[in-house]
Every structure is written in structure tokens, then in C-alpha cells.
Enzyme design. Structure first.
Site, PDB file in Angstrom:
ATOM      1  N   SER A  57       0.802  -1.063   0.087  1.00  0.00           N
ATOM      2  CA  SER A  57       0.034   0.006   0.128  1.00  0.00           C
ATOM      3  C   SER A  57       0.982   1.107   0.094  1.00  0.00           C
ATOM      4  O   SER A  57       1.970   1.322   0.367  1.00  0.00           O
ATOM      5  CB  SER A  57      -0.868  -0.065   1.350  1.00  0.00           C
ATOM      6  N   TYR A  83      -2.933   0.450  10.555  1.00  0.00           N
ATOM      7  CA  TYR A  83      -2.872  -0.076   9.389  1.00  0.00           C
ATOM      8  C   TYR A  83      -1.357   0.256   8.727  1.00  0.00           C
ATOM      9  O   TYR A  83      -0.657  -0.618   7.980  1.00  0.00           O
ATOM     10  CB  TYR A  83      -3.891   0.533   8.463  1.00  0.00           C
TER      11      TYR A  83
END
Length: 247
Positions: free
Chosen positions: A141, A154
Site C-alpha cells: 500500500s 494499518y
């Protein structure tokens, strides 16, 4: 004369989103093992792919965080040409509002399960690596490169995933295994819809705007980056690919 052996790729998170899009792009070149939790979606995708062309597809419905189930599901794999880790979770919240259970869950899915599946499959990857090369692709990501407010747990899991990829690359290059980390920006997926809903609920995004998937990357665009890493000539090693939405 026998036909040449088709390479075999295993994709986690293949029931939807980036994983499913990657499977569709790989099917013309690879036989596939489709991993995921939703058996019905996996079966539907397998049927779609086999109807479209001469690809052998096997489904692997498994909970990646169940160590015993994962080991049983992967047992017997003696050669694997490509392992694509696309499964993951994304739960947002400030440090002040994120309990330990959320941190543990994100690390368990985004890091520990990836490491364990890779460990179990290393003999199969090394077998392919010794005979032409093998690949591991980690769908990471943009949060694996930059941490923002509200994304702490996250982002931390994705930073850890990047570190795992770096260590694996250093350890396994001598076995003919390439390791690529793909860092996409925001992608039009079900997870992104939940992210936007959270941002709107917490005032981090315009509540009047609603969800507009056209502002984000298509899953197929990320799948294309995975395919580029896998199909690069063996003299080349795409160690890190960053993909951002246009505009």
C-alpha cells in the site's frame, strides 16, 4: 511432442478486488490456485476463468490466520512459480482510539499470515527458482511508505510487510526467487468504500461527496503492475513498484 508446462501461481485474496483482477490477468500465462475465505466467489471466478481459456484452476478456501488450516491447505505443493499475496485488511483509527485487538488483527492478517504462508511454500518456490526462477509479489500500500494521521495501525502493518519483503529478498535471491513489493494508492474496492465511509463519519472527508470510485485506481491497474513484475525478463528484478491514481 508434449506441450510445455504452464507455470503455476497462487494468489491470496482472490475472491474479490485486486486479487480477482490479478487472477484474470495471469490466467492466459499461468495455471492458478485461488486462495480466499469466500468459497462461492472463488468457485465463480474459477468457472469464469476456465470458460475463457485453457487454464487449470484450483480453489483454496482457507482462513489465512488459522495456522493449522493453512498448513493443511498448502501441504503437497512441490513447485510454485509465483506467489502473490493480495489478501489484507484495513482498519482505520487514531492511536488514541485503536485498541490492542485491532493492532493484533491487522498484523496477524497483513504480516504474520503472509510470512507463514511464504515459509510453508518456500521449498516449492525454491524448486521453481532453481529451474528458471520464481517470484513472490506482496501487494502492499502507499501506507507502507508514508503513515498519516488516523492510519497508524494499518500503516504500521504495511511498513512491517515492506520490511518482510526486503528481508525475504535478501535471503532468497540466491535461490532464484525475486521479491517485489507493489505499493498502490487508493483502489476502487469494497475496502476503499469502507475507508471512505469511515473518513466521512469521522469528518476526515467531505460527507456530501459520497463514494466516487472513478477517483481511484482500478483493481486491474494494480494487477497489471503484478503482471509486470512476474513477466520481467530474468535479468531484471522489479523490487518495488509504486502506482498512483492519475490526477
Amino acid at each position: 511432442m508434449t506441450a510445455p508446462r504452464r507455470p503455476l501461481a497462487l494468489i491470496t485474496g482472490a475472491s474479490q478486488g485486486i486479487g480477482a483482477a490479478t487472477a484474470r490477468l495471469l490466467a492466459p500465462r499461468y495455471d492458478l490456485v485461488l486462495g480466499g475465505r469466500d468459497e462461492q466467489r472463488l468457485d465463480a471466478l474459477a468457472g469464469e476463468l476456465t470458460e475463457a481459456g485453457p487454464v487449470a484452476v484450483r480453489t483454496l478456501p482457507v482462513e489465512l490466520t488459522d495456522d493449522d488450516a493453512l498448513a493443511a491447505a498448502l501441504a503437497g505443493t512441490d513447485r510454485l512459480d509465483a506467489l502473490v499475496h493480495s489478501a489484507g485488511v484495513g482498519e482505520l483509527g487514531t492511536v488514541a482510539d485503536t485498541p490492542a485487538a485491532t493492532w493484533r488483527h491487522q498484523f496477524d492478517v497483513n504480516v504474520v499470515a503472509v510470512a507463514e504462508a511464504t515459509r510453508l511454500l518456500l521449498p516449492a518456490l525454491r524448486a521453481a527458482g532453481a529451474d528458471g526462477g520464481a517470484d513472490v509479489v506482496l501487494v502492499n500500500s502507499g501506507s507502507g511508505l508514508t503513515a498519516r494521521a488516523g492510519w497508524g495501525s494499518y500503516a504500521a502493518s504495511k511498513f512491517a510487510l515492506r520490511a518482510f519483503g526486503d528481508a525475504l529478498r535478501a535471503e532468497e535471491s540466491g535461490h532464484g526467487i525475486r521479491v517485489t513489493s507493489v505499493h498502490p494508492g487508493r483502489v476502487d474496492t469494497a475496502m476503499q468504500e469502507r475507508v471512505v465511509a469511515h473518513e466521512q463519519a469521522t469528518g476526515a472527508a467531505d460527507t456530501a461527496a459520497g463514494y466516487d470510485g472513478s477517483r481511484f485506481l482500478r483493481p486491474e491497474s494494480v494487477g497489471a503492475a503484478v503482471l509486470a513484475a512476474l513477466t520481467a525478463t530474468r535479468d531484471a528484478h522489479l523490487t518495488e513498484i509504486v502506482v498512483r491514481p492519475q490526477g
